[in-house]
Design an enzyme around this catalytic site. Sequence first.
Site, PDB file in Angstrom:
ATOM      1  N   TYR A 249       7.435  -1.379   2.991  1.00  0.00           N
ATOM      2  CA  TYR A 249       6.821  -1.447   1.800  1.00  0.00           C
ATOM      3  C   TYR A 249       7.583  -2.630   0.785  1.00  0.00           C
ATOM      4  CZ  TYR A 249       5.246  -1.339  -3.332  1.00  0.00           C
ATOM      5  OH  TYR A 249       4.670  -1.648  -4.237  1.00  0.00           O
TER       6      TYR A 249
ATOM      7  N   LYS B  90       1.177   1.882  -0.779  1.00  0.00           N
ATOM      8  CA  LYS B  90       2.265   1.452  -1.900  1.00  0.00           C
ATOM      9  C   LYS B  90       3.363   2.836  -1.661  1.00  0.00           C
ATOM     10  CE  LYS B  90       0.227   4.156  -5.606  1.00  0.00           C
ATOM     11  NZ  LYS B  90       0.442   4.641  -6.742  1.00  0.00           N
TER      12      LYS B  90
ATOM     13  N   ASP C  85      17.243   5.127  -2.124  1.00  0.00           N
ATOM     14  CA  ASP C  85      17.172   5.060  -3.777  1.00  0.00           C
ATOM     15  C   ASP C  85      18.391   4.227  -3.972  1.00  0.00           C
ATOM     16  OD1 ASP C  85      14.662   6.417  -4.306  1.00  0.00           O
ATOM     17  OD2 ASP C  85      15.867   8.124  -5.082  1.00  0.00           O
TER      18      ASP C  85
ATOM     19  N   ASN D 147       8.503   0.686 -13.164  1.00  0.00           N
ATOM     20  CA  ASN D 147       7.884   2.025 -12.946  1.00  0.00           C
ATOM     21  C   ASN D 147       6.648   2.214 -13.902  1.00  0.00           C
ATOM     22  OD1 ASN D 147      10.731   1.847 -11.839  1.00  0.00           O
ATOM     23  ND2 ASN D 147      10.194   3.790 -10.967  1.00  0.00           N
TER      24      ASN D 147
ATOM     25  N   ASP E 204     -13.160  -3.876   2.449  1.00  0.00           N
ATOM     26  CA  ASP E 204     -11.611  -3.949   2.762  1.00  0.00           C
ATOM     27  C   ASP E 204     -11.397  -5.602   2.899  1.00  0.00           C
ATOM     28  OD1 ASP E 204      -9.310  -4.215   4.369  1.00  0.00           O
ATOM     29  OD2 ASP E 204      -9.698  -2.053   4.787  1.00  0.00           O
TER      30      ASP E 204
ATOM     31  N   ASP F 129     -12.677  -2.630  -3.635  1.00  0.00           N
ATOM     32  CA  ASP F 129     -11.552  -1.841  -3.195  1.00  0.00           C
ATOM     33  C   ASP F 129     -12.442  -0.882  -2.031  1.00  0.00           C
ATOM     34  OD1 ASP F 129     -10.323   0.790  -3.240  1.00  0.00           O
ATOM     35  OD2 ASP F 129      -9.417   0.150  -5.063  1.00  0.00           O
TER      36      ASP F 129
ATOM     37  N   ASN G 233       6.274   9.831  -6.387  1.00  0.00           N
ATOM     38  CA  ASN G 233       6.781   9.421  -7.733  1.00  0.00           C
ATOM     39  C   ASN G 233       7.268  10.700  -8.964  1.00  0.00           C
ATOM     40  OD1 ASN G 233       4.755   7.054  -6.849  1.00  0.00           O
ATOM     41  ND2 ASN G 233       6.923   6.499  -7.327  1.00  0.00           N
TER      42      ASN G 233
ATOM     43  N   SER H 166       7.014  -6.092  -7.126  1.00  0.00           N
ATOM     44  CA  SER H 166       7.495  -5.109  -7.531  1.00  0.00           C
ATOM     45  C   SER H 166       9.052  -5.063  -7.690  1.00  0.00           C
ATOM     46  CB  SER H 166       7.556  -3.854  -6.412  1.00  0.00           C
ATOM     47  OG  SER H 166       8.410  -2.858  -6.321  1.00  0.00           O
TER      48      SER H 166
ATOM     49  N   LYS I 296       6.080  -6.819  -0.156  1.00  0.00           N
ATOM     50  CA  LYS I 296       6.206  -7.547  -1.319  1.00  0.00           C
ATOM     51  C   LYS I 296       6.954  -8.946  -1.427  1.00  0.00           C
ATOM     52  CE  LYS I 296       3.445  -4.636  -3.353  1.00  0.00           C
ATOM     53  NZ  LYS I 296       2.207  -5.105  -3.551  1.00  0.00           N
TER      54      LYS I 296
ATOM     55  N   ASN J 117      -7.425   4.830  -1.181  1.00  0.00           N
ATOM     56  CA  ASN J 117      -6.548   5.667  -1.983  1.00  0.00           C
ATOM     57  C   ASN J 117      -6.969   5.867  -3.577  1.00  0.00           C
ATOM     58  OD1 ASN J 117      -4.247   7.190  -2.442  1.00  0.00           O
ATOM     59  ND2 ASN J 117      -3.176   5.429  -3.478  1.00  0.00           N
TER      60      ASN J 117
HETATM   61  P1  NAD Z   1      -3.210   2.587  -5.982  1.00  0.00           P
HETATM   62  O1  NAD Z   1      -2.885   3.052  -4.547  1.00  0.00           O
HETATM   63  O2  NAD Z   1      -3.739   3.389  -6.923  1.00  0.00           O
HETATM   64  O3  NAD Z   1      -4.239   1.259  -6.165  1.00  0.00           O
HETATM   65  C1  NAD Z   1      -4.340   0.496  -4.859  1.00  0.00           C
HETATM   66  C2  NAD Z   1      -5.940   0.351  -4.633  1.00  0.00           C
HETATM   67  O4  NAD Z   1      -6.246  -0.593  -3.459  1.00  0.00           O
HETATM   68  C3  NAD Z   1      -6.503   1.690  -4.034  1.00  0.00           C
HETATM   69  O5  NAD Z   1      -7.506   1.958  -4.871  1.00  0.00           O
HETATM   70  C4  NAD Z   1      -6.841   1.518  -2.816  1.00  0.00           C
HETATM   71  O6  NAD Z   1      -7.966   2.042  -2.426  1.00  0.00           O
HETATM   72  C5  NAD Z   1      -7.246  -0.012  -2.554  1.00  0.00           C
HETATM   73  N1  NAD Z   1      -6.728  -0.702  -1.158  1.00  0.00           N
HETATM   74  C6  NAD Z   1      -5.906  -0.408  -0.328  1.00  0.00           C
HETATM   75  N2  NAD Z   1      -5.716  -1.478   0.418  1.00  0.00           N
HETATM   76  C7  NAD Z   1      -7.100  -1.986   0.257  1.00  0.00           C
HETATM   77  C8  NAD Z   1      -7.731  -2.965   1.426  1.00  0.00           C
HETATM   78  N3  NAD Z   1      -7.312  -3.371   2.314  1.00  0.00           N
HETATM   79  N4  NAD Z   1      -8.983  -3.369   0.699  1.00  0.00           N
HETATM   80  C9  NAD Z   1      -9.438  -3.148  -0.512  1.00  0.00           C
HETATM   81  N5  NAD Z   1      -8.711  -1.803  -1.216  1.00  0.00           N
HETATM   82  C10 NAD Z   1      -7.606  -1.425  -1.022  1.00  0.00           C
HETATM   83  O7  NAD Z   1      -1.828   1.779  -6.453  1.00  0.00           O
HETATM   84  P2  NAD Z   1      -1.293   1.266  -7.571  1.00  0.00           P
HETATM   85  O8  NAD Z   1      -0.420   2.009  -8.200  1.00  0.00           O
HETATM   86  O9  NAD Z   1      -2.552   1.033  -8.529  1.00  0.00           O
HETATM   87  O10 NAD Z   1      -0.791  -0.266  -7.126  1.00  0.00           O
HETATM   88  C11 NAD Z   1      -1.332  -1.470  -7.419  1.00  0.00           C
HETATM   89  C12 NAD Z   1      -0.745  -2.317  -6.843  1.00  0.00           C
HETATM   90  O11 NAD Z   1       0.755  -2.469  -7.493  1.00  0.00           O
HETATM   91  C13 NAD Z   1      -0.142  -2.262  -5.350  1.00  0.00           C
HETATM   92  O12 NAD Z   1      -0.010  -3.411  -4.702  1.00  0.00           O
HETATM   93  C14 NAD Z   1       1.345  -1.809  -5.276  1.00  0.00           C
HETATM   94  O13 NAD Z   1       1.929  -1.998  -4.276  1.00  0.00           O
HETATM   95  C15 NAD Z   1       1.746  -2.577  -6.720  1.00  0.00           C
HETATM   96  N6  NAD Z   1       2.889  -1.589  -7.500  1.00  0.00           N
HETATM   97  C16 NAD Z   1       2.644  -0.402  -7.813  1.00  0.00           C
HETATM   98  C17 NAD Z   1       3.658   0.342  -8.507  1.00  0.00           C
HETATM   99  C18 NAD Z   1       3.467   1.711  -8.832  1.00  0.00           C
HETATM  100  O14 NAD Z   1       4.612   2.113  -8.912  1.00  0.00           O
HETATM  101  N7  NAD Z   1       2.392   2.139  -8.846  1.00  0.00           N
HETATM  102  C19 NAD Z   1       4.807  -0.491  -8.521  1.00  0.00           C
HETATM  103  C20 NAD Z   1       5.157  -1.844  -8.240  1.00  0.00           C
HETATM  104  C21 NAD Z   1       4.229  -2.430  -7.525  1.00  0.00           C
HETATM  105  N1  UDP Z   2      13.042  11.190  -8.405  1.00  0.00           N
HETATM  106  C1  UDP Z   2      13.242  12.597  -8.256  1.00  0.00           C
HETATM  107  N2  UDP Z   2      12.499  13.579  -7.969  1.00  0.00           N
HETATM  108  C2  UDP Z   2      11.189  13.219  -7.581  1.00  0.00           C
HETATM  109  C3  UDP Z   2      10.833  11.901  -7.584  1.00  0.00           C
HETATM  110  C4  UDP Z   2      11.792  11.084  -7.965  1.00  0.00           C
HETATM  111  O1  UDP Z   2      14.593  12.810  -8.867  1.00  0.00           O
HETATM  112  O2  UDP Z   2      10.457  14.204  -6.970  1.00  0.00           O
HETATM  113  C5  UDP Z   2      13.986  10.171  -8.852  1.00  0.00           C
HETATM  114  C6  UDP Z   2      14.326   8.960  -7.754  1.00  0.00           C
HETATM  115  O3  UDP Z   2      15.346   9.515  -7.146  1.00  0.00           O
HETATM  116  C7  UDP Z   2      14.524   7.976  -8.959  1.00  0.00           C
HETATM  117  C8  UDP Z   2      13.540   8.147 -10.055  1.00  0.00           C
HETATM  118  O4  UDP Z   2      13.078   9.452  -9.783  1.00  0.00           O
HETATM  119  O5  UDP Z   2      15.673   7.908  -9.553  1.00  0.00           O
HETATM  120  C9  UDP Z   2      12.241   7.385  -9.901  1.00  0.00           C
HETATM  121  O6  UDP Z   2      11.449   7.619  -8.545  1.00  0.00           O
HETATM  122  P1  UDP Z   2      10.073   7.151  -8.209  1.00  0.00           P
HETATM  123  O7  UDP Z   2      10.138   7.343  -6.869  1.00  0.00           O
HETATM  124  O8  UDP Z   2       9.349   7.541  -9.291  1.00  0.00           O
HETATM  125  O9  UDP Z   2      10.187   5.489  -8.357  1.00  0.00           O
HETATM  126  P2  UDP Z   2      11.351   4.546  -7.651  1.00  0.00           P
HETATM  127  O10 UDP Z   2      12.391   5.194  -7.200  1.00  0.00           O
HETATM  128  O11 UDP Z   2      10.386   3.993  -6.666  1.00  0.00           O
HETATM  129  O12 UDP Z   2      11.721   3.654  -8.565  1.00  0.00           O
END
Ligand code: NAD
Ligand code: UDP
Length: 329
Positions: free
Chosen positions: A148, A84, A292, A178, A58, A31, A198, A124, A152, A35
Site C-alpha cells: 500500500y 487503503k 508499525d 491520520n 472504475d 466512484d 484503524n 500518505s 503511494k 468500499n
Molecule cells: P475510502 O475507501 O473510504 O475511499 C476510497 C473510495 O475510492 C471508495 O469509495 C472506493 O469505493 C473508491 N474506489 C477505490 N478504487 C476505485 C476505482 N478503481 N475506481 C473508482 N472508485 C474506486 O478511503 P479514504 O479513507 O477516503 O481514502 C481516500 C484516499 O486517501 C485513498 O487514496 C487513501 O489511500 C488515501 N489516504 C487515506 C488515509 C486514511 O487513513 N483514511 C491516510 C492516508 C491516505
Molecule cells: N492501534 C492499536 N490497536 C488497534 C489499531 C491501531 O493499538 O486496533 C495503534 C497502532 O499500533 C498505531 C496507532 O494505533 O500506533 C494508529 O494506528 P492506525 O492503524 O489507526 O494508523 P497507522 O498505524 O496507519 O498510522
Amino acid sequence: MHILVTGGAGYIGSHTSVVLLEAGHEVIIVDNLSNSKIETIDRIKQITKKELIFYQEDVTDEAAVDAIFSNHSFDGVIHFAGFKAVGESVEFPLKYYYNNTVSTMVLAKYCLKYGVKQFVFSSSATVYGENDVPFVETMELLPTTNPYGETKVISERILTDVAKANRDFAVSLLRYFNPVGAHESGLIGEDPRGIPNNLMPYITKVAKGKLEKLRIFGNDYPTPDGTGVRDYIHVMDLAEGHVAALEKLTPGVHVYNLGTGRGISVLELVKTFEEVNGVKVPYEIVGRRPGDIAESYADVSKAKAELGWTAKRGIREMCRDAWRYECGV
Ligand code: NAD
Ligand code: UDP
C-alpha cells in the site's frame, strides 16, 4: 471550478465534496462503490443542499474515464480513489499495485488529453517510512514496509514525472497523517467494512459494544507512555486542506503535509475519547503490530506558509464527531 472527485463516495472524498460544494465549486464524483455506499452521495446533497453529478465507474477503466472527461470541462481532479488497507495489501499486492497506480496513470493520461491542468493526489505520511519525527516534506522517502505504502510512493513519482514533462501541469501531493472524526452533522463519516484496522473506528465500535475490547499494539515503544504516537487530524480539517491546495495550485509539483503537527499516543486518544463521550473503552495491551513505527507526526509549517491552511479542530472534537457518527449509523 468544475472538479472531478474520484473516490468521492468514500470517507475523505465525501467530506471534501461537502467542503468543495459549500465553497461554490461544481462537483462530479466518480466512484465504483467498492468500499462505499450510494447513500453517501445523497447525504452529501442533504448536508450541502446542492446538486452534484455521480458516475458509478472504475477509474482504471480507460473507456469510462475518457467518456466522463468528454462529457465535462474539468478545471481539476482530486484523486482519492484507491484501496487503503495495509494488511490486505500484503496479502494481495497485485490488487493494490494495479488499482492504486493504474488509476493514477489513467487519470493523468486523460487530464493531458483533455487539457485538465490541476491534479491533487491523496498521498500518505507512510511515504516517510522510519525517518525521524517531525516529518518534513523535503525528507528522502524511505521504504514503507507494505505494498500500500509503495503505491503511494510510486504514484507520487509518476505524477512528478508527468509534471516534469508537461510544464503547465500542476500537481499537489498531499501527505495525510491520520484522518479521524466525521462531519459534525453525523450524516457522513468513516464506516469500514468488517473489523476495522484503524484505531479510531475500532475505539468507536468497542465503545458501542459491537467489539469486546481494544487491543493496544505495544506499550514498549520509545514514546512518553510506551504506546504508538500518531498525528490525528479531523477529517473536516483535511477536507479544507484540499480546497486550499486546489485554490492555490500553480504549475509544477507541490508537496504538503496535512496534519496538526501534534503527536497523540494510543492511550491518550482512548482516555480523551472516554472523557469527552462519557463512555468506557475496555482495552488490553498486546504485542506490537508488524510494520508499525513508534511515532509519526507532521511538520506543518509549509502548508501554513504556502496555503494559509492549518488544522483548526482538536482531539476532543475528533473524538466527539467520531462518536456522533457511530451513534447515528
Ligand atoms: P475510502 O475507501 O473510504 O475511499 C476510497 C473510495 O475510492 C471508495 O469509495 C472506493 O469505493 C473508491 N474506489 C477505490 N478504487 C476505485 C476505482 N478503481 N475506481 C473508482 N472508485 C474506486 O478511503 P479514504 O479513507 O477516503 O481514502 C481516500 C484516499 O486517501 C485513498 O487514496 C487513501 O489511500 C488515501 N489516504 C487515506 C488515509 C486514511 O487513513 N483514511 C491516510 C492516508 C491516505
Ligand atoms: N492501534 C492499536 N490497536 C488497534 C489499531 C491501531 O493499538 O486496533 C495503534 C497502532 O499500533 C498505531 C496507532 O494505533 O500506533 C494508529 O494506528 P492506525 O492503524 O489507526 O494508523 P497507522 O498505524 O496507519 O498510522
